[in-house]
Write a protein that holds these residues in place. Structure first.
Motif, PDB file in Angstrom:
ATOM      1  N   ALA A 252       0.774  -1.168   0.079  1.00  0.00           N
ATOM      2  CA  ALA A 252      -0.066  -0.079  -0.066  1.00  0.00           C
ATOM      3  C   ALA A 252       0.942   1.343   0.061  1.00  0.00           C
ATOM      4  O   ALA A 252       1.772   1.283   0.684  1.00  0.00           O
ATOM      5  CB  ALA A 252      -0.851  -0.109   1.185  1.00  0.00           C
ATOM      6  N   GLY A 253       0.640   2.248  -0.819  1.00  0.00           N
ATOM      7  CA  GLY A 253       1.150   3.538  -0.831  1.00  0.00           C
ATOM      8  C   GLY A 253       2.187   3.195  -2.117  1.00  0.00           C
ATOM      9  O   GLY A 253       2.746   4.553  -2.731  1.00  0.00           O
TER      10      GLY A 253
ATOM     11  N   ARG B 164      -4.640   9.945  -8.289  1.00  0.00           N
ATOM     12  CA  ARG B 164      -3.706   8.691  -7.835  1.00  0.00           C
ATOM     13  C   ARG B 164      -3.404   8.053  -9.328  1.00  0.00           C
ATOM     14  O   ARG B 164      -2.382   7.533  -9.455  1.00  0.00           O
ATOM     15  CB  ARG B 164      -4.611   7.691  -6.908  1.00  0.00           C
ATOM     16  CG  ARG B 164      -4.842   8.369  -5.639  1.00  0.00           C
ATOM     17  CD  ARG B 164      -5.480   7.024  -4.672  1.00  0.00           C
ATOM     18  NE  ARG B 164      -6.427   6.401  -5.250  1.00  0.00           N
ATOM     19  CZ  ARG B 164      -6.371   5.063  -5.279  1.00  0.00           C
ATOM     20  NH1 ARG B 164      -5.170   4.455  -4.973  1.00  0.00           N
ATOM     21  NH2 ARG B 164      -7.521   4.467  -5.927  1.00  0.00           N
TER      22      ARG B 164
ATOM     23  N   LYS C  19      -3.896   1.190  -3.135  1.00  0.00           N
ATOM     24  CA  LYS C  19      -4.525   0.801  -1.678  1.00  0.00           C
ATOM     25  C   LYS C  19      -4.837  -0.258  -2.061  1.00  0.00           C
ATOM     26  O   LYS C  19      -5.213  -1.115  -3.053  1.00  0.00           O
ATOM     27  CB  LYS C  19      -5.663   1.818  -1.624  1.00  0.00           C
ATOM     28  CG  LYS C  19      -5.756   3.203  -1.465  1.00  0.00           C
ATOM     29  CD  LYS C  19      -6.909   3.983  -1.431  1.00  0.00           C
ATOM     30  CE  LYS C  19      -6.795   5.336  -1.448  1.00  0.00           C
ATOM     31  NZ  LYS C  19      -8.013   6.125  -1.383  1.00  0.00           N
ATOM     32  N   PRO C  20      -5.214  -1.341  -0.851  1.00  0.00           N
ATOM     33  CA  PRO C  20      -5.778  -2.587  -1.019  1.00  0.00           C
ATOM     34  C   PRO C  20      -6.859  -2.867  -1.586  1.00  0.00           C
ATOM     35  O   PRO C  20      -6.871  -3.953  -2.546  1.00  0.00           O
ATOM     36  CB  PRO C  20      -5.883  -3.151   0.595  1.00  0.00           C
ATOM     37  CG  PRO C  20      -4.803  -2.194   1.296  1.00  0.00           C
ATOM     38  CD  PRO C  20      -4.841  -0.819   0.351  1.00  0.00           C
ATOM     39  N   GLU C  21      -7.837  -1.867  -1.945  1.00  0.00           N
ATOM     40  CA  GLU C  21      -9.000  -1.856  -2.661  1.00  0.00           C
ATOM     41  C   GLU C  21      -8.815  -1.856  -4.199  1.00  0.00           C
ATOM     42  O   GLU C  21      -9.718  -1.926  -4.970  1.00  0.00           O
ATOM     43  CB  GLU C  21      -9.964  -0.911  -1.992  1.00  0.00           C
ATOM     44  CG  GLU C  21      -9.659   0.504  -2.021  1.00  0.00           C
ATOM     45  CD  GLU C  21      -8.948   0.758  -0.713  1.00  0.00           C
ATOM     46  OE1 GLU C  21      -8.634   0.009   0.202  1.00  0.00           O
ATOM     47  OE2 GLU C  21      -9.475   1.822  -0.072  1.00  0.00           O
ATOM     48  N   ASP C  22      -7.637  -1.495  -4.288  1.00  0.00           N
ATOM     49  CA  ASP C  22      -7.236  -1.365  -5.931  1.00  0.00           C
ATOM     50  C   ASP C  22      -6.739  -2.790  -6.428  1.00  0.00           C
ATOM     51  O   ASP C  22      -6.560  -3.003  -7.814  1.00  0.00           O
ATOM     52  CB  ASP C  22      -5.957  -0.478  -6.071  1.00  0.00           C
ATOM     53  CG  ASP C  22      -6.358   1.030  -5.781  1.00  0.00           C
ATOM     54  OD1 ASP C  22      -5.430   1.819  -5.177  1.00  0.00           O
ATOM     55  OD2 ASP C  22      -7.507   1.338  -6.145  1.00  0.00           O
TER      56      ASP C  22
ATOM     57  N   SER D  70       0.065   5.839  -5.093  1.00  0.00           N
ATOM     58  CA  SER D  70      -0.752   5.848  -3.876  1.00  0.00           C
ATOM     59  C   SER D  70      -1.519   4.735  -4.064  1.00  0.00           C
ATOM     60  O   SER D  70      -3.051   4.776  -3.603  1.00  0.00           O
ATOM     61  CB  SER D  70      -1.598   7.201  -3.604  1.00  0.00           C
ATOM     62  OG  SER D  70      -0.544   8.313  -3.677  1.00  0.00           O
TER      63      SER D  70
ATOM     64  N   SER E  67     -12.922   6.869  -7.766  1.00  0.00           N
ATOM     65  CA  SER E  67     -12.014   6.188  -6.804  1.00  0.00           C
ATOM     66  C   SER E  67     -10.540   6.286  -7.147  1.00  0.00           C
ATOM     67  O   SER E  67     -10.083   5.965  -6.180  1.00  0.00           O
ATOM     68  CB  SER E  67     -12.451   4.764  -6.723  1.00  0.00           C
ATOM     69  OG  SER E  67     -12.458   4.109  -8.142  1.00  0.00           O
TER      70      SER E  67
ATOM     71  N   SER F  90      -1.612  -4.843   2.650  1.00  0.00           N
ATOM     72  CA  SER F  90      -1.776  -3.545   3.497  1.00  0.00           C
ATOM     73  C   SER F  90      -0.546  -3.643   4.338  1.00  0.00           C
ATOM     74  O   SER F  90       0.156  -4.880   4.528  1.00  0.00           O
ATOM     75  CB  SER F  90      -3.079  -3.974   4.106  1.00  0.00           C
ATOM     76  OG  SER F  90      -3.003  -5.075   4.772  1.00  0.00           O
TER      77      SER F  90
ATOM     78  N   VAL G 289      -2.461  -5.233  -4.107  1.00  0.00           N
ATOM     79  CA  VAL G 289      -1.817  -4.386  -3.107  1.00  0.00           C
ATOM     80  C   VAL G 289      -2.121  -4.853  -1.658  1.00  0.00           C
ATOM     81  O   VAL G 289      -3.095  -5.106  -1.240  1.00  0.00           O
ATOM     82  CB  VAL G 289      -2.611  -3.096  -3.147  1.00  0.00           C
ATOM     83  CG1 VAL G 289      -1.904  -2.051  -2.430  1.00  0.00           C
ATOM     84  CG2 VAL G 289      -2.678  -2.510  -4.796  1.00  0.00           C
TER      85      VAL G 289
END
Length: 116
Positions: free
Chosen positions: A14-15, A67, A87-90, A85, A63, A116, A114
């Motif tokens: 993440a990130g 980014r 995120k796990p939801e990507d 950037s 969403s 976390s 991704v």
């Protein structure tokens, strides 16, 4: 006939960042074709991430705004998706697709995970 091949997926924290590529071959009309990136997470419907017109104008899903950046290189018949950037939801399989005037061709997808 158009063939699309995605690449650049992988595992990232993440990130972090990844750049996806989608190379088109076949009918030599890439430069006049709008292109799109989609993604499908496990158990979810495929969703639109970003599109780019033949002239290079982008649009983004809310969403990913701020980014992700979609771009294209018509000399290389390639469209890119720079993802920052993350995120796990990507996490999803990412696909590219022709958006017109040549419609409906999909690539095989590339997995983005991704952690976390």
């Amino acid at each position: 006939q158009v063939q699309l091949v995605e690449s650049g997926g992988g595992l990232v924290q993440a990130g972090g960042s990844l750049r996806l590529s989608c190379a088109a071959s076949g009918r030599s009309l890439f430069s006049i074709n709008a292109m799109g990136w989609y993604r499908q997470a496990p158990g979810k419907q495929r969703e639109l991430v970003a599109t780019i017109t033949s002239g290079g104008s982008p649009k983004y899903a809310d969403s990913v705004k701020g980014r992700f950046t979609i771009s294209r290189d018509n000399a290389k018949n390639t469209v890119y998706l720079q993802m920052n950037s993350l995120k796990p939801e990507d996490t999803a399989v990412y696909y590219c697709k022709t958006e017109g005037p040549i419609l409906g061709y999909w690539g095989q997808g590339t997995q983005v995970t991704v952690s976390s």
